[in-house]
Scaffold this motif. Sequence first.
Motif, PDB file in Angstrom:
ATOM      1  N   GLN A  50       0.807  -1.212   0.000  1.00 46.93           N
ATOM      2  CA  GLN A  50       0.000   0.000   0.000  1.00 46.93           C
ATOM      3  C   GLN A  50       0.845   1.269   0.000  1.00 46.93           C
ATOM      4  O   GLN A  50       0.308   2.367  -0.154  1.00 46.93           O
ATOM      5  N   GLN A  80     -13.797   4.409   3.710  1.00 44.89           N
ATOM      6  CA  GLN A  80     -13.013   3.439   2.954  1.00 44.89           C
ATOM      7  C   GLN A  80     -13.396   3.512   1.484  1.00 44.89           C
ATOM      8  O   GLN A  80     -14.569   3.451   1.122  1.00 44.89           O
ATOM      9  N   SER A  82     -11.517   3.093  -2.836  1.00 45.95           N
ATOM     10  CA  SER A  82     -10.462   2.507  -3.663  1.00 45.95           C
ATOM     11  C   SER A  82     -10.055   3.526  -4.722  1.00 45.95           C
ATOM     12  O   SER A  82     -10.849   4.381  -5.125  1.00 45.95           O
ATOM     13  N   TYR A  84      -7.391   3.857  -8.344  1.00 44.27           N
ATOM     14  CA  TYR A  84      -6.409   3.327  -9.306  1.00 44.27           C
ATOM     15  C   TYR A  84      -5.377   4.420  -9.515  1.00 44.27           C
ATOM     16  O   TYR A  84      -5.633   5.413 -10.203  1.00 44.27           O
ATOM     17  N   LEU A  89      -4.165  -0.589  -8.399  1.00 44.42           N
ATOM     18  CA  LEU A  89      -5.440  -0.425  -7.714  1.00 44.42           C
ATOM     19  C   LEU A  89      -5.243  -0.630  -6.215  1.00 44.42           C
ATOM     20  O   LEU A  89      -4.802  -1.697  -5.768  1.00 44.42           O
ATOM     21  N   TYR A  90      -5.560   0.397  -5.429  1.00 40.27           N
ATOM     22  CA  TYR A  90      -5.473   0.326  -3.972  1.00 40.27           C
ATOM     23  C   TYR A  90      -6.893   0.274  -3.408  1.00 40.27           C
ATOM     24  O   TYR A  90      -7.738   1.096  -3.763  1.00 40.27           O
ATOM     25  N   LYS A  91      -7.125  -0.678  -2.511  1.00 43.70           N
ATOM     26  CA  LYS A  91      -8.461  -0.870  -1.950  1.00 43.70           C
ATOM     27  C   LYS A  91      -8.464  -0.583  -0.447  1.00 43.70           C
ATOM     28  O   LYS A  91      -7.433  -0.619   0.204  1.00 43.70           O
ATOM     29  N   ASP A  92      -9.659  -0.314   0.068  1.00 46.83           N
ATOM     30  CA  ASP A  92      -9.875  -0.104   1.502  1.00 46.83           C
ATOM     31  C   ASP A  92      -8.961   0.982   2.061  1.00 46.83           C
ATOM     32  O   ASP A  92      -8.310   0.807   3.099  1.00 46.83           O
ATOM     33  N   PHE A 125     -11.475   6.407  -9.174  1.00 49.99           N
ATOM     34  CA  PHE A 125     -11.577   6.072  -7.759  1.00 49.99           C
ATOM     35  C   PHE A 125     -13.041   5.871  -7.402  1.00 49.99           C
ATOM     36  O   PHE A 125     -13.945   6.360  -8.095  1.00 49.99           O
TER      37      PHE A 125
END
Length: 248
Positions: A50, A80, A82, A84, A89-92, A125
């Motif tokens: 992350q 929370q 997400s 890109y 892609l970053y989640k949470d 996002f």
Amino acid sequence: MIRGAGLTLLLIFQIFFLNRAIAQDLPGNSDEQILVRNAATVYFNSLAEQSGIYRGVQYTGFPYKLSNGHQYFETQFPVQGSVYYDGILYKDIPMWYDLVKNQVIVQYVDGFSEIKLHNELIDYFSIYDHHFVHLGRDKTDNSILSEGFYDLIYVGKTQVLVKRSKGTLKEVSTGIALTILKQKNEFYLVKEGVYLPVKKQSSVLNALGSKQKEIQEFLKKSNVKFKKDPENAIVRMVRYHDLLTEVK
């Protein structure tokens, strides 16, 4: 950029020293140490994966006191989401969307630092179940869209986009306080690759072209008032038009 690099280095040092502390607190070959080390490895790997999302600059907000309202989409609290970002892609991720400055902000792992992401590295996002896409960057296609993030609220044969923004008003009496103005929404239909701005019920009907009488009757029966809730009305109109014109 210096601030973002500093936070990334801080994350690296935190991982390093925490790992050393775990190794020193438990006997070298104990079952407890093996279990803790395995858990720590998973945790540290997740942090490392992350870390790229924290590549930005410190978010400063506004130099003036806000006398009313807030600059964010939906609420002033992080949620929370997400994003890109720079091909990943970053989640949470705890995040906000500043509608005044058109900036995406993420919360650092320390729980209080806020980092403004670089817009040019964001493709899309998602936040509060809304999906924002970065459009208007390519001016070679003669697009009428200004560069920014557009909320994709309906996907079908025809798509519906919303450009959301907020303005500010400086108080004349003090000159040092800002009022955040009500959110402004600009609507666009994407039909056969063409972006069509729409403001009124008549402009939506004209953009859709066919089945205008049927759509008007549908709105009337559904008791949907365009002036009262244009966003809901536009989505219903476009969805119904897609249903009427689908190939069977």
